[in-house]
Design a protein around this motif. Structure first.
Motif, PDB file in Angstrom:
ATOM      1  N   THR A 194       0.826  -1.209   0.000  1.00 21.62           N
ATOM      2  CA  THR A 194       0.000   0.000   0.000  1.00 21.62           C
ATOM      3  C   THR A 194       0.862   1.261   0.000  1.00 21.62           C
ATOM      4  N   VAL A 195       1.944   1.257   0.760  1.00 27.85           N
ATOM      5  CA  VAL A 195       2.853   2.409   0.795  1.00 27.85           C
ATOM      6  C   VAL A 195       3.557   2.566  -0.545  1.00 27.85           C
ATOM      7  N   LEU A 196       4.048   1.469  -1.075  1.00 30.21           N
ATOM      8  CA  LEU A 196       4.752   1.521  -2.366  1.00 30.21           C
ATOM      9  C   LEU A 196       3.818   1.954  -3.489  1.00 30.21           C
ATOM     10  N   SER A 197       2.601   1.464  -3.473  1.00 36.41           N
ATOM     11  CA  SER A 197       1.629   1.838  -4.508  1.00 36.41           C
ATOM     12  C   SER A 197       1.321   3.325  -4.451  1.00 36.41           C
ATOM     13  N   GLU A 198       1.138   3.829  -3.235  1.00 38.47           N
ATOM     14  CA  GLU A 198       0.870   5.263  -3.078  1.00 38.47           C
ATOM     15  C   GLU A 198       2.056   6.082  -3.580  1.00 38.47           C
ATOM     16  N   MET A 199       3.258   5.639  -3.259  1.00 39.64           N
ATOM     17  CA  MET A 199       4.455   6.350  -3.714  1.00 39.64           C
ATOM     18  C   MET A 199       4.595   6.280  -5.237  1.00 39.64           C
ATOM     19  N   SER A 200       4.141   5.204  -5.822  1.00 45.57           N
ATOM     20  CA  SER A 200       4.270   5.044  -7.275  1.00 45.57           C
ATOM     21  C   SER A 200       3.355   5.997  -8.040  1.00 45.57           C
ATOM     22  N   ARG A 201       2.369   6.580  -7.346  1.00 45.83           N
ATOM     23  CA  ARG A 201       1.448   7.519  -7.985  1.00 45.83           C
ATOM     24  C   ARG A 201       1.688   8.969  -7.569  1.00 45.83           C
ATOM     25  N   SER A 202       2.604   9.178  -6.653  1.00 46.79           N
ATOM     26  CA  SER A 202       2.834  10.510  -6.097  1.00 46.79           C
ATOM     27  C   SER A 202       3.901  11.261  -6.901  1.00 46.79           C
ATOM     28  N   PRO A 203       3.588  12.473  -7.368  1.00 50.59           N
ATOM     29  CA  PRO A 203       4.534  13.219  -8.204  1.00 50.59           C
ATOM     30  C   PRO A 203       5.861  13.539  -7.527  1.00 50.59           C
ATOM     31  N   GLU A 204       5.870  13.634  -6.196  1.00 52.35           N
ATOM     32  CA  GLU A 204       7.137  13.959  -5.534  1.00 52.35           C
ATOM     33  C   GLU A 204       8.150  12.820  -5.621  1.00 52.35           C
ATOM     34  N   PHE A 205       7.701  11.658  -6.052  1.00 53.23           N
ATOM     35  CA  PHE A 205       8.599  10.511  -6.191  1.00 53.23           C
ATOM     36  C   PHE A 205       8.835  10.127  -7.654  1.00 53.23           C
ATOM     37  N   ASP A 206       8.667  11.079  -8.566  1.00 50.54           N
ATOM     38  CA  ASP A 206       8.830  10.790  -9.995  1.00 50.54           C
ATOM     39  C   ASP A 206      10.149  10.103 -10.313  1.00 50.54           C
ATOM     40  N   ASP A 207      11.221  10.630  -9.785  1.00 51.97           N
ATOM     41  CA  ASP A 207      12.539  10.064 -10.081  1.00 51.97           C
ATOM     42  C   ASP A 207      12.673   8.660  -9.495  1.00 51.97           C
ATOM     43  N   LEU A 208      12.225   8.491  -8.268  1.00 55.81           N
ATOM     44  CA  LEU A 208      12.285   7.178  -7.620  1.00 55.81           C
ATOM     45  C   LEU A 208      11.444   6.155  -8.386  1.00 55.81           C
ATOM     46  N   GLN A 209      10.312   6.584  -8.913  1.00 51.07           N
ATOM     47  CA  GLN A 209       9.418   5.679  -9.644  1.00 51.07           C
ATOM     48  C   GLN A 209      10.091   5.075 -10.869  1.00 51.07           C
ATOM     49  N   ARG A 210      11.041   5.803 -11.442  1.00 50.99           N
ATOM     50  CA  ARG A 210      11.733   5.303 -12.630  1.00 50.99           C
ATOM     51  C   ARG A 210      12.887   4.358 -12.303  1.00 50.99           C
ATOM     52  N   ASP A 211      13.216   4.234 -11.046  1.00 50.66           N
ATOM     53  CA  ASP A 211      14.321   3.367 -10.645  1.00 50.66           C
ATOM     54  C   ASP A 211      13.898   1.901 -10.779  1.00 50.66           C
ATOM     55  N   PRO A 212      14.671   1.096 -11.488  1.00 46.36           N
ATOM     56  CA  PRO A 212      14.306  -0.314 -11.666  1.00 46.36           C
ATOM     57  C   PRO A 212      14.154  -1.077 -10.352  1.00 46.36           C
ATOM     58  N   GLN A 213      14.940  -0.722  -9.357  1.00 44.82           N
ATOM     59  CA  GLN A 213      14.836  -1.409  -8.063  1.00 44.82           C
ATOM     60  C   GLN A 213      13.512  -1.081  -7.376  1.00 44.82           C
ATOM     61  N   PHE A 214      13.025   0.137  -7.558  1.00 43.00           N
ATOM     62  CA  PHE A 214      11.718   0.490  -7.001  1.00 43.00           C
ATOM     63  C   PHE A 214      10.630  -0.337  -7.683  1.00 43.00           C
ATOM     64  N   ARG A 215      10.747  -0.496  -8.974  1.00 45.26           N
ATOM     65  CA  ARG A 215       9.758  -1.295  -9.712  1.00 45.26           C
ATOM     66  C   ARG A 215       9.760  -2.750  -9.239  1.00 45.26           C
ATOM     67  N   VAL A 216      10.933  -3.268  -8.927  1.00 43.89           N
ATOM     68  CA  VAL A 216      11.029  -4.629  -8.398  1.00 43.89           C
ATOM     69  C   VAL A 216      10.312  -4.697  -7.049  1.00 43.89           C
TER      70      VAL A 216
END
Length: 93
Positions: free
Chosen positions: A65-87
């Protein structure tokens, strides 16, 4: 108090006070190491510090739930593109 310290760490990181940010986030995580809201704020602080590895490490035990919320939050745009975050998004259930 732990959440406030974590928020202070985010502000300090954005203001360029890296030592204060690292100190505050470490103190916060010692106080509430398993708090999911704190993990999100701590990851934000580490990411603002440019410490992507520590941000991702903090999120390893975060619920989906935390990761999903972060994946939609604009303040984490750069983090969202990180392959490790996607994993993390696909492996944290």
């Amino acid at each position: 108090l732990a959440l406030e310290r974590a928020r202070l760490a985010v502000f300090a990181a954005h203001l360029g006070d890296k030592n204060r940010a690292r100190y505050e986030v470490a103190q916060a995580l010692q106080m509430l190491p398993d708090d999911t809201k704190l993990k999100r704020i701590a990851a934000e602080a580490y990411d603002a510090l440019g410490d992507r590895e520590q941000a991702l490490s903090t999120l390893k035990s975060a619920p989906l739930t935390v990761l999903s919320e972060m994946s939609r939050s604009p303040e984490f745009d750069d983090l969202q593109r990180d392959p490790q975050f996607r994993v993390l998004l696909t492996t944290n259930h």
